[in-house]
Design an enzyme around this catalytic site. Structure first.
Site, PDB file in Angstrom:
ATOM      1  N   GLU A 168      49.040 -38.377  59.289  1.00 39.97           N
ATOM      2  CA  GLU A 168      47.710 -38.707  59.794  1.00 39.97           C
ATOM      3  C   GLU A 168      46.658 -37.835  59.099  1.00 39.97           C
ATOM      4  O   GLU A 168      47.004 -36.829  58.469  1.00 39.97           O
ATOM      5  CB  GLU A 168      47.677 -38.478  61.313  1.00 39.97           C
ATOM      6  CG  GLU A 168      48.686 -39.317  62.088  1.00 39.97           C
ATOM      7  CD  GLU A 168      48.303 -40.798  62.195  1.00 39.97           C
ATOM      8  OE1 GLU A 168      47.588 -41.324  61.317  1.00 39.97           O
ATOM      9  OE2 GLU A 168      48.743 -41.431  63.172  1.00 39.97           O
ATOM     10  N   HIS A 224      46.222 -43.215  56.664  1.00 44.74           N
ATOM     11  CA  HIS A 224      47.531 -42.546  56.694  1.00 44.74           C
ATOM     12  C   HIS A 224      48.554 -43.251  55.794  1.00 44.74           C
ATOM     13  O   HIS A 224      48.460 -44.444  55.540  1.00 44.74           O
ATOM     14  CB  HIS A 224      48.057 -42.374  58.130  1.00 44.74           C
ATOM     15  CG  HIS A 224      48.565 -43.615  58.810  1.00 44.74           C
ATOM     16  ND1 HIS A 224      48.583 -43.762  60.184  1.00 44.74           N
ATOM     17  CD2 HIS A 224      49.103 -44.766  58.334  1.00 44.74           C
ATOM     18  CE1 HIS A 224      49.100 -44.921  60.512  1.00 44.74           C
ATOM     19  NE2 HIS A 224      49.425 -45.559  59.400  1.00 44.74           N
ATOM     20  N   ASN A 283      43.146 -45.644  59.070  1.00 44.65           N
ATOM     21  CA  ASN A 283      42.583 -44.293  58.980  1.00 44.65           C
ATOM     22  C   ASN A 283      43.027 -43.572  57.705  1.00 44.65           C
ATOM     23  O   ASN A 283      42.801 -42.379  57.557  1.00 44.65           O
ATOM     24  CB  ASN A 283      42.976 -43.466  60.212  1.00 44.65           C
ATOM     25  CG  ASN A 283      44.483 -43.235  60.305  1.00 44.65           C
ATOM     26  OD1 ASN A 283      45.227 -43.667  59.433  1.00 44.65           O
ATOM     27  ND2 ASN A 283      44.921 -42.564  61.347  1.00 44.65           N
ATOM     28  N   ASP A 329      59.796 -43.547  57.820  1.00 45.53           N
ATOM     29  CA  ASP A 329      59.445 -42.875  59.070  1.00 45.53           C
ATOM     30  C   ASP A 329      60.108 -43.575  60.251  1.00 45.53           C
ATOM     31  O   ASP A 329      60.660 -44.665  60.119  1.00 45.53           O
ATOM     32  CB  ASP A 329      57.914 -42.826  59.246  1.00 45.53           C
ATOM     33  CG  ASP A 329      57.224 -44.147  58.936  1.00 45.53           C
ATOM     34  OD1 ASP A 329      57.904 -45.195  58.925  1.00 45.53           O
ATOM     35  OD2 ASP A 329      56.016 -44.146  58.708  1.00 45.53           O
TER      36      ASP A 329
HETATM   37  C1  F6R Z   1      55.190 -47.702  58.558  1.00 44.80           C
HETATM   38  C2  F6R Z   1      54.220 -46.742  58.045  1.00 44.80           C
HETATM   39  C3  F6R Z   1      52.755 -46.888  58.264  1.00 44.80           C
HETATM   40  C4  F6R Z   1      52.253 -48.303  57.978  1.00 44.80           C
HETATM   41  C5  F6R Z   1      50.762 -48.408  58.269  1.00 44.80           C
HETATM   42  C6  F6R Z   1      50.239 -49.820  58.086  1.00 44.80           C
HETATM   43  O1  F6R Z   1      56.501 -47.338  58.172  1.00 44.80           O
HETATM   44  O2  F6R Z   1      54.639 -45.802  57.451  1.00 44.80           O
HETATM   45  O3  F6R Z   1      52.078 -45.982  57.439  1.00 44.80           O
HETATM   46  O4  F6R Z   1      52.522 -48.637  56.652  1.00 44.80           O
HETATM   47  O5  F6R Z   1      50.501 -47.991  59.580  1.00 44.80           O
HETATM   48  O6  F6R Z   1      50.832 -50.667  59.025  1.00 44.80           O
HETATM   49  P1  F6R Z   1      50.673 -52.248  58.918  1.00 44.80           P
HETATM   50  O7  F6R Z   1      51.367 -52.655  57.670  1.00 44.80           O
HETATM   51  O8  F6R Z   1      51.370 -52.781  60.142  1.00 44.80           O
HETATM   52  O9  F6R Z   1      49.218 -52.525  58.881  1.00 44.80           O
END
Ligand code: F6R
Length: 249
Positions: A139, A134, A132, A63
């Site tokens: 989301e 995701h 959450n 992403d």
């Molecule tokens: C990032 C992504 C997000 C993260 C998630 C957890 O490329 O796709 O889904 O993996 O927000 O983020 P961290 O690892 O910073 O807790």
């Protein structure tokens, strides 16, 4: 789903590196999908230090934030270059990134899907997990069949990523992610414990996008003790980790 519970972040990275080592041993030029964020940092450092041969591997990022072009210091492309790809021994041009500054994001997304298909699909998709639930920036409420597309970040994600974070992302969809041949999700820390429980033991629901992993035949969910603290079946998974070498005995 195989839930692997390790004592701490370092051991999580080690177990994940083991999955990647086995992938490289089974296929010379695997295609890997890459998450950004805090969670995979130790794994990425371990991959660079491992001496494993990534020279034939290819990469797609999961992403990107909208408005951040390739050279923006906060772009996920820059993040992946700095924290993984520079120093990994990957070939020039081996990585393809979503461009958050593309003038036509729908088109960018469609071309990205086509590029993944042209590469033969993704062999191993590395994923983090939002508090959450995701995955990527899919989301809660995202279609379980969604494809790569622009997607608005929700409040909790904006709070986690900081006040200057763009409101929109472009992300592989849940349907795109599920097409990878194997999924490697990492989650560490108490803050992820409830999301981990919903992914592994909760109902399949678009309210927890990560629960879509329950549909996939080959998932490694590697967590530390803190992130595993709400799993009802933690004992089962610890037993499997200790005893799986017995299969076939
Ligand atoms: C990032 C992504 C997000 C993260 C998630 C957890 O490329 O796709 O889904 O993996 O927000 O983020 P961290 O690892 O910073 O807790």
């Amino acid at each position: 789903m195989e839930v692997i519970i390790r004592p701490d972040e370092g051991a999580v990275a080690e177990a994940a590196l083991d999955v990647i080592g086995r992938l490289l041993a089974s296929k010379r030029g695997p295609v890997m999908g890459l998450a950004t964020g805090r969670t995979p940092l130790k794994l990425y450092a371990a991959m660079r230090a491992s001496g494993l041969d990534f020279s034939a591997a290819r990469f797609f990022n999961l992403d990107e934030l909208v408005g951040l072009g390739p050279e923006h210091p906060d772009s996920f492309r820059r993040f992946l270059r700095a924290n993984l790809l520079d120093g990994l021994g990957a070939a020039e041009g081996a990585a393809r990134f979503l461009d958050g500054a593309a003038p036509d994001l729908e088109r960018e997304a469609a071309e990205y899907e086509a590029a993944i298909r042209a590469a033969g699909g993704i062999d191993l998709q590395i994923l983090g997990l939002g508090r959450n639930g995701h995955i990527g920036f899919n989301e809660p409420g995202s279609s379980l069949g969604s494809r790569t597309r622009p997607k608005a970040l929700d409040k909790e994600t904006l709070a986690d990523y900081g006040p200057d974070t763009p409101r929109f992302s472009v992300t592989m969809g849940i349907g795109t992610i599920l097409e990878a041949r194997a999924l490697l999700m990492l989650a560490t820390g108490e803050g992820k414990a409830e999301a981990v429980r919903r992914v592994a033991e909760g109902p399949l629901s678009s309210e927890t996008p990560g629960s879509a992993l329950q549909l996939h035949p080959r998932v490694y969910l590697i967590v530390d003790e803190a992130a595993a603290s709400r799993l009802a079946r933690a004992e089962y998974w610890r037993w499997v980790w200790e005893n799986k070498w017995r299969v076939g005995q």
